[in-house]
Design an enzyme around this catalytic site. Structure first.
Site, mmCIF file in Angstrom:
data_model
loop_
_atom_site.group_PDB
_atom_site.id
_atom_site.type_symbol
_atom_site.label_atom_id
_atom_site.label_comp_id
_atom_site.label_asym_id
_atom_site.label_seq_id
_atom_site.Cartn_x
_atom_site.Cartn_y
_atom_site.Cartn_z
ATOM 1 N N TYR A 123 -11.466 -2.546 -24.425
ATOM 2 C CA TYR A 123 -10.488 -1.495 -24.213
ATOM 3 C C TYR A 123 -9.077 -2.092 -24.067
ATOM 4 O O TYR A 123 -8.881 -3.288 -24.260
ATOM 5 C CB TYR A 123 -10.902 -0.630 -23.028
ATOM 6 C CG TYR A 123 -12.235 0.047 -23.282
ATOM 7 C CD1 TYR A 123 -12.440 0.795 -24.432
ATOM 8 C CD2 TYR A 123 -13.303 -0.108 -22.400
ATOM 9 C CE1 TYR A 123 -13.666 1.383 -24.697
ATOM 10 C CE2 TYR A 123 -14.534 0.481 -22.659
ATOM 11 C CZ TYR A 123 -14.708 1.226 -23.817
ATOM 12 O OH TYR A 123 -15.923 1.792 -24.081
ATOM 13 N N ARG B 236 -12.246 -5.559 -13.788
ATOM 14 C CA ARG B 236 -13.426 -5.875 -14.593
ATOM 15 C C ARG B 236 -12.999 -6.596 -15.869
ATOM 16 O O ARG B 236 -12.048 -6.164 -16.534
ATOM 17 C CB ARG B 236 -14.194 -4.601 -14.945
ATOM 18 C CG ARG B 236 -15.617 -4.891 -15.446
ATOM 19 C CD ARG B 236 -16.388 -3.631 -15.731
ATOM 20 N NE ARG B 236 -17.827 -3.856 -15.568
ATOM 21 C CZ ARG B 236 -18.758 -3.290 -16.332
ATOM 22 N NH1 ARG B 236 -18.419 -2.506 -17.323
ATOM 23 N NH2 ARG B 236 -20.034 -3.536 -16.107
ATOM 24 N N GLN C 92 -13.148 4.019 -11.721
ATOM 25 C CA GLN C 92 -12.727 3.075 -12.759
ATOM 26 C C GLN C 92 -11.649 3.727 -13.620
ATOM 27 O O GLN C 92 -11.834 4.827 -14.136
ATOM 28 C CB GLN C 92 -13.906 2.667 -13.640
ATOM 29 C CG GLN C 92 -13.562 1.532 -14.600
ATOM 30 C CD GLN C 92 -14.701 1.164 -15.506
ATOM 31 O OE1 GLN C 92 -15.079 1.944 -16.384
ATOM 32 N NE2 GLN C 92 -15.268 -0.018 -15.323
#
Length: 360
Positions: A170, A221, A99
């Site tokens: 984020y 994601r 990730q």
């Protein structure tokens, strides 16, 4: 859906079943983000019985570091130990997916040694948040390139794919959110322009993947909604999903506290967020669901509205959980309530301390 059925991704990467280790922060890396032996052991012992392991976040630049003990893929120096990490996951029989992310405003000057950056100079509505500096056009372009270079390193390190982290507040999430993105240029303003940065990152990652001769997956994601006002509404996410469907993604990973959660829009209350998104994706790519998976019955219920089930905290307390779910181990998958199971652990790393505090 049979959880033991293989999942063939668009890239050609094939997962042996529909069980995936969800990305979780374990704060086990060295201060500079290099992989530790403890980290290799952590992932290695949890890779059995799974189709894939998705690592916790790896920052693509030094100022994208969210917290101490976080993985980095910001320099070529990280490749050697990341290669050992991917090999440990492969040894357990799972595909290895790294990730990649940038924390944006969800970090601190103490962590990165400078003022955090974001789409706009707006602090997060989280206690202790700092006011970030707005990124310049040139800095945005450099960050897009950093995601491309991170992908190059992941390929060199033997991973089978990268998951672009566009969720959980984020940086990519910050560009999509009307709370954190108040820009009026190409990178913000309208809903469509707020999509431009994450879509550009996907395009740059895809360019790098096109250079390799072996199958290599790209996942994305996202968090479907946001509690702030202004904030991401479920209608925004459905519009974004339509754009994501046009990109060369291997899967879409929906970040949820629980896979049955309902949306923040009154127009979407008949089904879960996961069910609506799975319906909207319409088979263009697999959808991974996550959140609250504790038993085989949870896995089966989740797979009614997704193509794969990601397992998070249950894997921390029971590394053999996938083997029990798939029938390779015939014990009851959950012998104790989750909170009690945590108390029996030796607490080998800080994530367990967090879980013990939460579930005591």
């Amino acid at each position: 859906m049979n959880l033991n059925q293989p999942l063939v991704l668009r890239s050609g990467v094939t997962l042996k079943n529909r069980l995936i280790m969800a990305p979780m922060t374990v704060v086990l890396s060295f201060h500079d983000g290099i992989v530790t032996q403890e980290e290799i052991q952590h992932y290695g012992m949890r890779s059995k019985g799974l189709g894939a392991v998705i690592t916790g976040t790896a920052n693509v630049t030094d100022n994208g570091k969210g917290w101490p003990g976080e993985l980095t893929i910001a320099t070529d120096d990280a490749i050697a130990r990341l290669t050992e990490l991917s090999a440990a996951i492969h040894a357990g029989g799972a595909k290895a997916i790294l990730q990649i992310f940038h924390a944006g405003r969800m970090t601190s000057e103490k962590t990165i040694g400078e003022q955090p950056v974001s789409a706009s100079s707006v602090a997060a509505e989280v206690p202790g948040s700092e006011i970030p500096r707005e990124l310049s056009e040139n800095e945005i372009e450099a960050l897009i390139e950093a995601f491309g270079q991170a992908t190059r390193r992941a390929i060199a390190a033997g991973f089978d794919g990268v998951e672009i982290h566009g969720a959980n507040m984020y940086l990519l999430h910050q560009f999509f959110s009307p709370h954190s993105n108040r820009r009026t240029d190409h990178w913000g303003g309208s809903l469509e322009k707020r999509m431009n940065f994450p879509l550009a990152v996907i395009d740059r990652v895809a360019q790098e993947v096109a250079k390799t001769s072996r199958p290599f997956a790209i996942g994305y994601r996202l968090s479907p909604v946001e509690a702030t006002v202004p904030g991401i509404r479920f209608e925004d996410t459905l519009a974004f999903v339509e754009q994501l469907k046009t990109k060369p993604l291997d899967y879409l990973h929906i970040s949820l506290k629980h896979f049955t959660r309902r949306a923040n829009s009154q127009a979407y209350q008949e089904k879960s967020e996961l069910a609506y998104i799975h319906e909207a994706v319409a088979g263009v790519m697999p959808v991974i669901g996550v959140g609250g998976v504790r038993t085989k019955e949870d896995v089966e219920a989740l797979l009614e509205n997704a193509d794969a089930a990601a397992i998070a905290q249950q894997l921390l307390v029971d590394p053999e959980f996938p083997l029990k779910v798939t029938g390779e181990i015939t014990d009851d998958p959950v012998s104790k309530p989750f909170g009690e199971a945590i108390k029996d652990l030796p607490m080998p790393h800080p994530m367990f301390k967090y879980l013990e505090k939460r579930y005591k």
